[in-house]
Design a protein around this motif. Structure first.
Motif, mmCIF file in Angstrom:
data_model
loop_
_atom_site.group_PDB
_atom_site.id
_atom_site.type_symbol
_atom_site.label_atom_id
_atom_site.label_comp_id
_atom_site.label_asym_id
_atom_site.label_seq_id
_atom_site.Cartn_x
_atom_site.Cartn_y
_atom_site.Cartn_z
ATOM 1 N N ILE A 248 0.972 -1.195 -0.003
ATOM 2 C CA ILE A 248 0.077 -0.138 0.047
ATOM 3 C C ILE A 248 0.879 1.204 -0.029
ATOM 4 N N ASP A 249 0.599 2.319 -0.899
ATOM 5 C CA ASP A 249 1.323 3.384 -0.757
ATOM 6 C C ASP A 249 0.519 4.799 -0.232
ATOM 7 N N PHE A 250 -0.761 4.241 0.198
ATOM 8 C CA PHE A 250 -1.545 5.459 0.621
ATOM 9 C C PHE A 250 -2.685 4.854 1.365
ATOM 10 N N ALA A 251 -3.188 5.764 2.736
ATOM 11 C CA ALA A 251 -4.323 5.140 3.246
ATOM 12 C C ALA A 251 -5.321 6.186 3.497
ATOM 13 N N ILE A 252 -6.616 5.843 3.780
ATOM 14 C CA ILE A 252 -7.410 7.102 4.343
ATOM 15 C C ILE A 252 -8.307 6.327 5.514
ATOM 16 N N LEU A 253 -8.179 7.153 6.581
ATOM 17 C CA LEU A 253 -8.970 6.832 7.467
ATOM 18 C C LEU A 253 -9.866 7.809 8.018
ATOM 19 N N GLY A 254 -11.330 7.266 8.626
ATOM 20 C CA GLY A 254 -12.005 8.208 9.249
ATOM 21 C C GLY A 254 -11.663 8.441 10.742
ATOM 22 N N THR A 255 -12.088 9.525 11.396
ATOM 23 C CA THR A 255 -11.468 9.992 12.927
ATOM 24 C C THR A 255 -12.500 9.676 13.759
ATOM 25 N N HIS A 256 -13.623 9.593 13.482
ATOM 26 C CA HIS A 256 -14.418 9.234 14.410
ATOM 27 C C HIS A 256 -15.371 8.167 14.298
ATOM 28 N N GLY A 257 -16.150 7.583 15.351
ATOM 29 C CA GLY A 257 -17.171 6.437 14.963
ATOM 30 C C GLY A 257 -17.585 5.825 16.500
ATOM 31 N N THR A 258 -18.543 4.779 16.284
ATOM 32 C CA THR A 258 -19.330 4.333 17.319
ATOM 33 C C THR A 258 -18.800 2.883 17.506
ATOM 34 N N THR A 259 -18.195 2.196 17.034
ATOM 35 C CA THR A 259 -17.929 0.765 16.931
ATOM 36 C C THR A 259 -16.691 0.480 17.781
ATOM 37 N N ASP A 260 -16.439 -0.743 17.979
ATOM 38 C CA ASP A 260 -15.111 -1.053 18.570
ATOM 39 C C ASP A 260 -13.862 -0.536 17.998
#
Length: 292
Positions: A248-260
Motif C-alpha cells: 500500500i502507498d496511501f491510506a485513508i481513515l475516518g477520525t470518529h465513529g461508534t464501533t469497537d
C-alpha cells in the motif's frame, strides 16, 4: 478533485521533505498550493523585547514561505504564501476555513513554531477540527510518490469511515489506484468469550455487512479495481500488516465513529498510525462530530 491545498511549514528539513510531495499532489490536480507559516509567539524566546522577537520570527517565516512558493512556481504550481500569528493548530484550521481549503498536507513533526506540537497536539488537533481532509506524512517515509497506486481504506461502518470510503472511492477514480477495503475486528477488549462460536458468528456477520456496504459504494462509483479483506486482531497492527503485505502507498481513515474499531481511532490507533505509518495517511473527519 482538489483545487485548494494547504501546506503548513516551519522550514525544517522534515517539512521540506514533505513539500515536494505536496507539490506532486498540487500538480496532479492542477491545484493552488497555500504555503502557511505560523508564528507561535507564546513560545518565542524571551531574549530582547517581544516585538523584536515577533518581528524576527515573522521575517524568518516570510523567507520560509517565499522559498516554498518559489519552488512551487518552478514546478508550474500556482502558490499563495502567508505568515500568521497565533496558536498553530487554530491558525491552520481557521486559515483553511477562510480560504476554502479542500486538502491539508502536513508532516508529523518539524522544528520551531510548529515543531514542538506537530507530532502530538497540532497534527491531531488539526485532524480533529479541520473541515478539509488532512494528509499526515511521516518525514521518514520513502519514497513518496503521487498519485498513489495501491489505496487502503480501513472501514468500521461508522459515519467517519463511510466518509473515508467515499473519499477513497473518489481518489481511486481520480488516480486509477486499486482500492483496498479492510475491516479489522478488534478482539483485544471483547472479553474471554470473544472467540466463542456465537460471538465469532456475530462479529463475522457484522464484518461481512460492513465490507459489503463499502464494496457496493465502490462498485456504484465504477471503481475499476477493488480488493477487500476482513482481519481479527489489534487494529493498528493489522493495518500496518496489510500495508506491508499489499504494498500500500496511501491510506485513508475516518477520525470518529461508534464501533469497537473506531473508538480507538484518535487514541491508540491514530497515535500509532500517525506517528509510524510507512505511507501517507489521509484523515477524514465527520463534520457533525466534535474535536477532542
Amino acid at each position: 478533485m482538489y483545487d485548494q491545498i494547504l501546506f503548513p511549514t516551519d522550514g525544517s528539513e522534515p517539512a521540506e521533505s514533505i513539500l515536494e510531495y505536496a507539490l506532486q499532489i498540487a500538480s496532479e490536480h492542477e491545484a493552488t498550493i497555500h504555503v502557511l507559516n505560523v508564528v507561535d509567539t507564546s513560545h518565542a524566546s524571551l531574549s530582547g523585547t517581544q516585538d523584536d522577537v515577533d518581528d524576527a520570527l515573522e521575517q524568518e517565516g516570510t523567507e520560509i514561505v517565499n522559498e516554498a512558493a518559489r519552488r512551487a512556481t518552478e514546478r508550474g504550481v500556482t502558490a499563495v504564501s502567508e505568515v500568521l500569528h497565533g496558536d498553530p493548530s487554530e491558525a491552520i484550521v481557521e486559515y483553511g476555513t477562510q480560504s476554502g481549503i479542500e486538502l491539508i498536507v502536513m508532516p508529523t513533526h518539524g522544528r520551531r513554531g510548529l515543531q514542538r506540537f506537530l507530532l502530538g497536539s497540532v497534527t491531531e488537533r488539526v485532524i480533529n477540527t479541520a473541515d478539509a481532509p488532512v494528509i499526515a506524512v511521516n518525514p521518514g517515509t520513502q519514497p513518496l510518490a503521487y498519485p498513489c497506486q495501491e489505496l487502503l481504506v480501513p472501514t468500521d461502518g461508522s459515519r467517519g469511515s463511510e466518509l473515508a470510503v467515499s473519499e477513497g472511492v473518489a481518489l481511486a477514480n481520480a488516480t486509477g489506484a486499486t482500492l483496498h477495503l479492510l475491516h479489522v475486528v478488534e478482539t483485544g477488549s471483547l472479553g474471554p468469550d470473544a472467540r466463542s462460536l456465537s460471538k465469532e458468528e456475530e462479529l463475522t456477520t457484522r464484518a461481512d455487512e460492513i465490507i459489503a456496504d463499502a464494496i457496493e459504494a465502490a462498485e456504484a462509483a465504477t471503481v475499476d479495481r477493488i480488493a477487500s479483506e476482513i482481519e481479527f486482531g489489534v487494529p493498528s497492527r493489522e493495518i500496518r500488516n496489510y500495508i506491508d503485505t499489499h504494498e500500500i502507498d496511501f491510506a485513508i481513515l475516518g477520525t470518529h465513529g461508534t464501533t469497537d474499531f473506531s473508538r480507538y481511532m484518535m487514541g491508540g490507533v491514530s497515535a500509532k498510525i500517525v506517528r509510524t505509518s510507512p505511507v501517507p495517511v489521509m484523515w477524514v473527519r465527520d463534520p457533525d462530530s466534535t474535536g477532542e
